[in-house]
Design a protein around this motif. Structure first.
Motif, PDB file in Angstrom:
ATOM      1  N   SER A 102       0.829  -1.202   0.000  1.00  0.00           N
ATOM      2  CA  SER A 102       0.000   0.000   0.000  1.00  0.00           C
ATOM      3  C   SER A 102       0.865   1.254   0.000  1.00  0.00           C
ATOM      4  O   SER A 102       2.095   1.201   0.183  1.00  0.00           O
ATOM      5  CB  SER A 102      -0.916   0.000   1.232  1.00  0.00           C
ATOM      6  OG  SER A 102      -0.150   0.249   2.399  1.00  0.00           O
ATOM      7  N   ASP A 103       0.224   2.391  -0.171  1.00  0.00           N
ATOM      8  CA  ASP A 103       0.946   3.665  -0.136  1.00  0.00           C
ATOM      9  C   ASP A 103       1.572   3.912   1.230  1.00  0.00           C
ATOM     10  O   ASP A 103       2.543   4.664   1.352  1.00  0.00           O
ATOM     11  CB  ASP A 103      -0.008   4.816  -0.473  1.00  0.00           C
ATOM     12  CG  ASP A 103      -0.517   4.764  -1.908  1.00  0.00           C
ATOM     13  OD1 ASP A 103       0.160   4.115  -2.741  1.00  0.00           O
ATOM     14  OD2 ASP A 103      -1.580   5.342  -2.198  1.00  0.00           O
ATOM     15  N   GLN A 104       0.999   3.275   2.256  1.00  0.00           N
ATOM     16  CA  GLN A 104       1.536   3.411   3.620  1.00  0.00           C
ATOM     17  C   GLN A 104       2.607   2.366   3.935  1.00  0.00           C
ATOM     18  O   GLN A 104       3.130   2.319   5.047  1.00  0.00           O
ATOM     19  CB  GLN A 104       0.403   3.302   4.648  1.00  0.00           C
ATOM     20  CG  GLN A 104      -0.587   4.464   4.631  1.00  0.00           C
ATOM     21  CD  GLN A 104      -1.519   4.427   3.430  1.00  0.00           C
ATOM     22  OE1 GLN A 104      -1.944   3.345   2.995  1.00  0.00           O
ATOM     23  NE2 GLN A 104      -1.828   5.586   2.875  1.00  0.00           N
ATOM     24  N   PRO A 114      -5.323  -5.832   4.624  1.00  0.00           N
ATOM     25  CA  PRO A 114      -3.991  -6.066   5.198  1.00  0.00           C
ATOM     26  C   PRO A 114      -3.722  -7.556   5.446  1.00  0.00           C
ATOM     27  O   PRO A 114      -4.590  -8.285   5.927  1.00  0.00           O
ATOM     28  CB  PRO A 114      -4.042  -5.300   6.527  1.00  0.00           C
ATOM     29  CG  PRO A 114      -5.110  -4.264   6.331  1.00  0.00           C
ATOM     30  CD  PRO A 114      -6.129  -4.919   5.451  1.00  0.00           C
ATOM     31  N   VAL A 115      -2.519  -7.979   5.107  1.00  0.00           N
ATOM     32  CA  VAL A 115      -2.059  -9.338   5.398  1.00  0.00           C
ATOM     33  C   VAL A 115      -1.515  -9.349   6.827  1.00  0.00           C
ATOM     34  O   VAL A 115      -0.854  -8.394   7.254  1.00  0.00           O
ATOM     35  CB  VAL A 115      -0.968  -9.772   4.398  1.00  0.00           C
ATOM     36  CG1 VAL A 115      -0.520 -11.204   4.677  1.00  0.00           C
ATOM     37  CG2 VAL A 115      -1.482  -9.638   2.961  1.00  0.00           C
ATOM     38  N   LEU A 116      -1.794 -10.417   7.564  1.00  0.00           N
ATOM     39  CA  LEU A 116      -1.435 -10.454   8.985  1.00  0.00           C
ATOM     40  C   LEU A 116      -0.206 -11.319   9.250  1.00  0.00           C
ATOM     41  O   LEU A 116       0.063 -12.291   8.538  1.00  0.00           O
ATOM     42  CB  LEU A 116      -2.623 -10.974   9.796  1.00  0.00           C
ATOM     43  CG  LEU A 116      -3.924 -10.168   9.647  1.00  0.00           C
ATOM     44  CD1 LEU A 116      -5.018 -10.781  10.510  1.00  0.00           C
ATOM     45  CD2 LEU A 116      -3.711  -8.701   9.989  1.00  0.00           C
ATOM     46  N   GLN A 124       4.217  -4.237   8.224  1.00  0.00           N
ATOM     47  CA  GLN A 124       4.707  -2.939   7.758  1.00  0.00           C
ATOM     48  C   GLN A 124       6.036  -3.124   7.033  1.00  0.00           C
ATOM     49  O   GLN A 124       7.000  -3.648   7.594  1.00  0.00           O
ATOM     50  CB  GLN A 124       4.874  -1.981   8.935  1.00  0.00           C
ATOM     51  CG  GLN A 124       5.272  -0.574   8.537  1.00  0.00           C
ATOM     52  CD  GLN A 124       4.173   0.148   7.752  1.00  0.00           C
ATOM     53  OE1 GLN A 124       3.011   0.105   8.132  1.00  0.00           O
ATOM     54  NE2 GLN A 124       4.561   0.798   6.667  1.00  0.00           N
ATOM     55  N   LEU A 125       6.094  -2.685   5.784  1.00  0.00           N
ATOM     56  CA  LEU A 125       7.306  -2.789   4.984  1.00  0.00           C
ATOM     57  C   LEU A 125       7.840  -1.398   4.677  1.00  0.00           C
ATOM     58  O   LEU A 125       7.181  -0.387   4.910  1.00  0.00           O
ATOM     59  CB  LEU A 125       7.017  -3.539   3.673  1.00  0.00           C
ATOM     60  CG  LEU A 125       6.419  -4.943   3.804  1.00  0.00           C
ATOM     61  CD1 LEU A 125       6.068  -5.495   2.427  1.00  0.00           C
ATOM     62  CD2 LEU A 125       7.380  -5.873   4.525  1.00  0.00           C
ATOM     63  N   VAL A 147      12.042  -7.440   8.261  1.00  0.00           N
ATOM     64  CA  VAL A 147      11.066  -6.359   8.457  1.00  0.00           C
ATOM     65  C   VAL A 147       9.695  -6.874   8.876  1.00  0.00           C
ATOM     66  O   VAL A 147       8.803  -6.090   9.210  1.00  0.00           O
ATOM     67  CB  VAL A 147      10.918  -5.532   7.163  1.00  0.00           C
ATOM     68  CG1 VAL A 147      12.200  -4.756   6.890  1.00  0.00           C
ATOM     69  CG2 VAL A 147      10.548  -6.419   5.981  1.00  0.00           C
ATOM     70  N   GLY A 148       9.507  -8.166   8.863  1.00  0.00           N
ATOM     71  CA  GLY A 148       8.205  -8.717   9.228  1.00  0.00           C
ATOM     72  C   GLY A 148       8.125 -10.191   8.910  1.00  0.00           C
ATOM     73  O   GLY A 148       9.113 -10.811   8.508  1.00  0.00           O
TER      74      GLY A 148
END
Length: 236
Positions: A102-104, A114-116, A124-125, A147-148
């Motif tokens: 996403s843009d965020q 959102p993928v969990l 968050q990437l 990062v996740g």
């Protein structure tokens, strides 16, 4: 006479339910990560007559093959795990691994959900870096830094389930994250095909449609026989 009518009606209801599952499967023959809906029936006996139940649906364990896309944001699962996504309907499980950023900077589905991660949180990437690299356990790295992690979850449909949009599943039983299972993992650059065998399901659809029509004719004939008997008895 009434018993034969009830038997025919029960058969018609069961066949209609089977028609609905087959039609849904055929419509999703090209849906990424789709697992077919199957239905099981039971024989019921009442007052010496045998009836068929309306049927109980369940999720097929038959998955599709993996297609290589080479996209860094396409993911498939080897094994029995499921991705979890956050939706207005709550947590949904899916085998559709077509993700984007996403843009965020959040990892999301093509529909924007959102993928969990394994803890149920959003991923968050760094949107300014190259797409993440994923290891088999779901860990995501960008520029060599973790990062996740993509969560993989169990799916228990024994208590029932409902579908969400195309390939999403909302089970009535709680899902748990999969930890340290060597038989289940993430494969980057691949997508899972639909588990529907289109030719087989189409053949079944034709057969069940014919059986449904025969059952409908039997109900019609039984109703006519009842009406004829009432007229005859009423005029005697």
């Amino acid at each position: 006479m009434q018993s034969s009518l009830y038997v025919a009606l029960s058969s018609q209801i069961a066949l209609e339910n089977r028609l609905n599952t087959l039609a849904d499967n055929v419509a999703n023959a090209s849906t990424v990560g789709y697992r077919p809906t199957e239905i099981r029936f039971e024989s019921l006996i009442s007052n010496g007559s045998s009836f068929v139940s309306s049927g109980e649906t369940y999720l097929s364990q038959s998955g599709g093959g993996l297609d290589q896309t080479k996209s860094m944001l396409d993911f498939a699962i080897q094994g029995d795990g499921w991705f979890a996504i956050e939706t207005p309907a709550g947590q949904v499980l899916t085998r559709d691994g077509r993700f984007t950023i996403s843009d965020q900077g959040e990892l999301i589905t093509l529909a924007g959900y959102p993928v969990l991660d394994p803890g149920g949180g959003r991923i968050q990437l760094n949107g300014n870096s190259a797409p993440p690299e994923a290891s088999r356990d779901g860990l995501l790295r960008q520029d060599g830094v973790t990062v996740g992690s993509i969560g993989l979850y169990t799916l228990d449909t024994t208590a029932g389930f409902v579908r969400f949009e195309n390939s999403g599943i909302i089970p009535n039983a709680k899902s748990e994250p999969i930890v340290d299972n060597p038989d289940t993992g993430v494969v980057q650059g691949y997508l899972e095909q639909s588990g529907v065998n289109a030719m087989s399901e189409m053949s079944r659809l034709i057969m069940v449609t014919r059986a449904f029509e025969n059952a409908a004719n039997l109900v019609k004939d039984s109703e006519s026989s009842v009406k004829d008997a009432i007229r005859t008895l009423g005029g005697s």
